[in-house]
Design an enzyme around this catalytic site. Structure first.
Site, PDB file in Angstrom:
ATOM      1  N   HIS A   1       8.632   6.296  22.008  1.00 14.14           N
ATOM      2  CA  HIS A   1       8.814   5.069  22.796  1.00 14.14           C
ATOM      3  C   HIS A   1       8.579   3.836  21.932  1.00 14.14           C
ATOM      4  O   HIS A   1       9.305   2.841  22.029  1.00 14.14           O
ATOM      5  CB  HIS A   1       7.846   5.101  23.982  1.00 14.14           C
ATOM      6  CG  HIS A   1       7.816   3.839  24.779  1.00 14.14           C
ATOM      7  ND1 HIS A   1       6.793   2.922  24.656  1.00 14.14           N
ATOM      8  CD2 HIS A   1       8.664   3.336  25.707  1.00 14.14           C
ATOM      9  CE1 HIS A   1       7.012   1.915  25.480  1.00 14.14           C
ATOM     10  NE2 HIS A   1       8.133   2.131  26.125  1.00 14.14           N
TER      11      HIS A   1
ATOM     12  N   GLU B   1      11.576   3.288  19.804  1.00 12.97           N
ATOM     13  CA  GLU B   1      12.661   2.696  20.609  1.00 12.97           C
ATOM     14  C   GLU B   1      12.516   1.174  20.673  1.00 12.97           C
ATOM     15  O   GLU B   1      13.487   0.432  20.465  1.00 12.97           O
ATOM     16  CB  GLU B   1      12.632   3.294  22.008  1.00 12.97           C
ATOM     17  CG  GLU B   1      13.554   2.628  22.999  1.00 12.97           C
ATOM     18  CD  GLU B   1      12.903   2.381  24.344  1.00 12.97           C
ATOM     19  OE1 GLU B   1      12.915   1.217  24.800  1.00 12.97           O
ATOM     20  OE2 GLU B   1      12.372   3.336  24.943  1.00 12.97           O
ATOM     21  N   HIS B   2      11.293   0.693  20.940  1.00 13.66           N
ATOM     22  CA  HIS B   2      11.055  -0.745  20.996  1.00 13.66           C
ATOM     23  C   HIS B   2      11.356  -1.412  19.655  1.00 13.66           C
ATOM     24  O   HIS B   2      12.007  -2.458  19.597  1.00 13.66           O
ATOM     25  CB  HIS B   2       9.591  -1.009  21.367  1.00 13.66           C
ATOM     26  CG  HIS B   2       9.334  -1.038  22.838  1.00 13.66           C
ATOM     27  ND1 HIS B   2       8.708  -2.085  23.462  1.00 13.66           N
ATOM     28  CD2 HIS B   2       9.621  -0.143  23.813  1.00 13.66           C
ATOM     29  CE1 HIS B   2       8.607  -1.834  24.756  1.00 13.66           C
ATOM     30  NE2 HIS B   2       9.149  -0.655  24.993  1.00 13.66           N
TER      31      HIS B   2
ATOM     32  N   GLU C   1       2.176  -2.835  28.486  1.00 13.36           N
ATOM     33  CA  GLU C   1       3.004  -1.919  29.284  1.00 13.36           C
ATOM     34  C   GLU C   1       2.185  -0.708  29.717  1.00 13.36           C
ATOM     35  O   GLU C   1       2.270  -0.269  30.875  1.00 13.36           O
ATOM     36  CB  GLU C   1       4.218  -1.478  28.468  1.00 13.36           C
ATOM     37  CG  GLU C   1       5.195  -0.612  29.240  1.00 13.36           C
ATOM     38  CD  GLU C   1       6.419  -0.238  28.418  1.00 13.36           C
ATOM     39  OE1 GLU C   1       7.206   0.591  28.914  1.00 13.36           O
ATOM     40  OE2 GLU C   1       6.589  -0.756  27.291  1.00 13.36           O
TER      41      GLU C   1
END
Length: 431
Positions: free
Chosen positions: A67, A70-71, A142
């Site tokens: 993740h 991905e960012h 997040e």
């Protein structure tokens, strides 16, 4: 270019694998104004143990690295890829799941420009100590947001019960402690291993000329230099052991209404072939037969106040795990979980009405065809299935072939009280 026509859905799929190993799927939709593209890699949140490309020893990455990667791929030295998409009026996004990571855009114009942007930003990693440190703060917020979400906590509480040692139970975003360990070197290592063109699929659905689109993609890839493709050795072991299950967990969270959830751990692998796909379709039809909102059981529980319209059930299957989940808000968590367990206890001896089965199968086919009218739904289905042996346009045929006996067999395989866990969420005292 290989083109396969699927008369049942009225679509033609152009399926090409480029010399560098990248698989390209194109579905022309000349009657649509929009085009949707999705660039996916067969790499997700569970892939934390692997042998890095060019090395021989297994490593273990911090939870949340897929993740995080991905960012970070959107950010470059002098620009952000989001800005490039926005300049053409395109909408862009990305997501990371347990098994895949995907980058996407939708647009009604400048398709070629946006396809080039999509390919270029994903295939040009840029990580520095400064940018990685900044991202930790963003992703940390997040993570804290998800930790404040009761449904998220309930779901991962269930998975933690089912899989105490398997990474599918780790939040795909990681934890504050795990992302603190992520370094540019670790990101480059994971990228080098998994973001090989041969481990990726580019799906384009919309108002495009297939040959021109393929030529653009092929030229883009030919102009780049890639390391030779290497086999990917994944180190996450399959987990079908019911002996490790934690049978119960309760959480106290700031909720107005309690929640109850039950999960069942799959005890056999589900292959990505025709038989495995048929089994998954059968399981989902079984859930609809037993727990769907058009059934007598749902209505009875609703009338008793055991459930409300938040109640839902799902089945997830990956290469090393599979499980069923049932969850919803309820005034009496114990009563709801007991009711669910009572149904599960029947195993294969479920009462399944043939007429209702026929109706639900037709309804399922209707939903499938309806989904094929939405570009994003079609592209996502094709992309997801591209890493298996059955493509999305073959799913209708699989669904038609499923029988009532398949549902009984699925219940017999999955509905086992030894494989069950329960999780309850209660309001905090004074909340």
């Amino acid at each position: 270019m290989m083109a396969q026509t699927y008369p049942e859905v009225g679509e033609t799929l152009h399926d090409v694998t480029l010399p560098n190993g990248l698989r390209v799927l194109i579905v022309p939709k000349p009657d649509y104004h929009e085009t949707y593209a999705l660039f996916a890699v067969n790499y997700g949140g569970i892939d934390v143990r692997y042998v890095p490309a060019g090395e021989t020893e297994m490593v273990e990455d911090p939870a949340g690295i897929a993740h995080f990667l991905e960012h970070k791929l959107f950010e470059k030295a002098d620009h952000d890829a989001f800005d490039l998409f926005g300049a053409t009026g395109a909408s862009s996004n990305a997501f990371t799941g347990a098994n895949t990571t995907a980058y996407l855009f939708s647009t009604s114009r400048a398709v070629a420009e946006n396809l080039t942007t999509l390919l270029d930003f994903v295939q040009d990693p840029y990580f520095t100590d400064k940018t990685v440190a900044k991202e930790k703060g963003i992703i940390g917020q997040e993570i804290q947001m998800y930790q404040d979400t009761p449904g998220w906590r309930l779901y991962y509480g269930l998975l933690g019960n089912l899989y105490p040692t398997h990474p599918v139970a780790q939040d795909v975003t990681g934890t504050l402690a795990s992302i603190a360990e992520i370094t540019p070197a670790a990101l480059h290592r994971a990228y080098r291993t998994f973001y090989q063109p041969s481990n990726m699929t580019l799906t384009v659905v919309g108002n495009v000329d297939p040959q021109k689109t393929l030529d653009l993609i092929a030229a883009n890839q030919a102009a780049k230099t890639f390391a030779p493709a290497t086999p990917i050795t994944r180190g996450v072991a399959p987990d079908y052991d019911v002996a490790t299950i934690l049978p119960y967990r309760s959480l106290s969270l700031p909720v107005a209404r309690p929640k109850a959830a039950v999960a069942i751990k799959g005890q056999r692998p589900v292959k990505d072939d025709q038989a495995g796909t048929r089994f998954q379709v059968a399981v989902r039809l079984l859930l609809e037969m037993l727990f769907g909102d058009s059934g007598a059981l749902y209505q009875d529980w609703y009338d008793q106040g055991l459930i409300d319209d938040s109640f839902d059930c799902d089945y997830q299957a990956g290469a090393t795990y599979n499980f069923l989940t049932f969850a919803g808000d309820t005034e009496d968590p114990q009563a709801l979980s007991d009711a669910l367990v009572a149904v599960i206890a029947k195993g294969a001896d479920q009462v399944l009405d043939p007429a209702r089965f026929a109706r639900l199968k037709q309804a399922g086919l209707g939903k499938y065809y309806q989904g094929m009218n939405a570009l994003d739904s079609m592209a996502n289905q094709l992309s997801t299935q591209s890493f298996t042996a059955v493509n999305a346009f073959e799913l209708a045929g699989v669904m038609r072939d499923v029988t009532l006996d398949d549902l009984h067999q699925a219940a017999g395989q999955l509905f086992d009280l030894d494989a069950v866990t329960v999780c309850h969420v209660f309001p905090e005292v004074g909340a």
